[in-house]
Write a protein that holds these residues in place. Structure first.
Motif, short mmCIF file in Angstrom:
data_model
loop_
_atom_site.label_atom_id
_atom_site.label_comp_id
_atom_site.label_asym_id
_atom_site.label_seq_id
_atom_site.Cartn_x
_atom_site.Cartn_y
_atom_site.Cartn_z
N TYR A 45 18.78 -22.57 95.97
CA TYR A 45 17.71 -23.52 95.69
C TYR A 45 16.98 -23.92 96.97
O TYR A 45 15.77 -24.14 96.96
CB TYR A 45 18.26 -24.74 94.95
CG TYR A 45 18.54 -24.43 93.50
CD1 TYR A 45 17.50 -24.18 92.61
CD2 TYR A 45 19.84 -24.36 93.02
CE1 TYR A 45 17.74 -23.88 91.28
CE2 TYR A 45 20.09 -24.05 91.69
CZ TYR A 45 19.04 -23.82 90.84
OH TYR A 45 19.28 -23.51 89.52
N ARG B 98 20.48 -13.88 90.86
CA ARG B 98 21.06 -14.81 89.90
C ARG B 98 22.07 -15.71 90.60
O ARG B 98 22.99 -15.21 91.24
CB ARG B 98 21.72 -14.04 88.76
CG ARG B 98 20.74 -13.26 87.92
CD ARG B 98 21.47 -12.38 86.92
NE ARG B 98 20.56 -11.51 86.24
CZ ARG B 98 20.20 -10.31 86.68
NH1 ARG B 98 20.68 -9.85 87.82
NH2 ARG B 98 19.37 -9.56 85.99
N ALA C 95 14.52 -21.23 97.69
CA ALA C 95 13.36 -21.36 96.81
C ALA C 95 12.42 -22.44 97.31
O ALA C 95 11.19 -22.25 97.33
CB ALA C 95 13.81 -21.66 95.38
N THR D 123 17.62 -18.06 87.98
CA THR D 123 17.19 -16.68 88.21
C THR D 123 15.93 -16.68 89.08
O THR D 123 14.95 -17.33 88.76
CB THR D 123 16.91 -15.95 86.89
OG1 THR D 123 18.07 -16.03 86.06
CG2 THR D 123 16.58 -14.49 87.14
N PHE D 124 16.01 -15.92 90.16
CA PHE D 124 14.95 -15.88 91.15
C PHE D 124 14.66 -14.44 91.53
O PHE D 124 15.40 -13.53 91.19
CB PHE D 124 15.38 -16.63 92.42
CG PHE D 124 15.70 -18.07 92.19
CD1 PHE D 124 14.77 -19.06 92.45
CD2 PHE D 124 16.95 -18.46 91.71
CE1 PHE D 124 15.06 -20.39 92.24
CE2 PHE D 124 17.25 -19.79 91.49
CZ PHE D 124 16.31 -20.76 91.76
N ARG E 130 11.24 -18.84 91.67
CA ARG E 130 12.03 -19.14 90.48
C ARG E 130 11.34 -18.57 89.25
O ARG E 130 10.17 -18.82 89.00
CB ARG E 130 12.18 -20.65 90.32
CG ARG E 130 13.02 -21.05 89.13
CD ARG E 130 13.11 -22.58 89.06
NE ARG E 130 13.91 -23.02 87.97
CZ ARG E 130 13.44 -23.31 86.74
NH1 ARG E 130 12.16 -23.17 86.47
NH2 ARG E 130 14.25 -23.72 85.80
N SER F 161 13.35 -18.34 86.04
CA SER F 161 13.97 -19.12 84.97
C SER F 161 15.15 -19.84 85.60
O SER F 161 15.51 -19.54 86.74
CB SER F 161 14.40 -18.22 83.81
OG SER F 161 15.45 -17.38 84.17
N PRO F 162 15.76 -20.79 84.90
CA PRO F 162 16.85 -21.53 85.51
C PRO F 162 17.94 -20.59 86.04
O PRO F 162 18.50 -19.78 85.32
CB PRO F 162 17.39 -22.39 84.36
CG PRO F 162 16.18 -22.60 83.49
CD PRO F 162 15.44 -21.29 83.57
#
Length: 98
Positions: free
Chosen positions: A26, A12, A29, A41-42, A36, A38-39
């Protein structure tokens, strides 16, 4: 909502700027090191690739559930996945909420 446990550890990113932590997340990612869900959360790409389809969908549901309003309830296929009920065919790519 009770605490749900994903099949893989979630990463998170903080909502606020934190000495480049968000940008590093990011960047990871974009480079394929994180997936990814959800926004903000990876999950690590290696953990994600080790999961089967059921575990992946459950992890996606748990990640999405953290962003729900208190009155929202996981429903349909998402609830079935958390109960580890079987499905015919593939899991959906979305999370079902009522």
């Amino acid at each position: 909502m009770s605490t749900l446990h994903p099949d893989a550890p979630l990463v998170r990113l903080p909502n606020e700027a934190d000495a480049g932590l968000r940008s590093r997340g990011y960047r990871a990612a974009r480079q394929g090191e994180l997936v990814r869900l959800s926004p903000g959360t990876f999950v690590s790409a290696s953990e994600w690739s080790a999961l089967d389809a059921d575990q992946r969908y459950r992890t996606l549901v748990v990640a999405a559930s953290e962003r729900l309003h208190a009155d929202d309830v996981l429903s349909h296929w998402s609830a079935a996945a958390l109960w580890k009920l079987p499905t015919i065919g593939a899991w959906p790519s979305t999370v079902h909420v009522t």
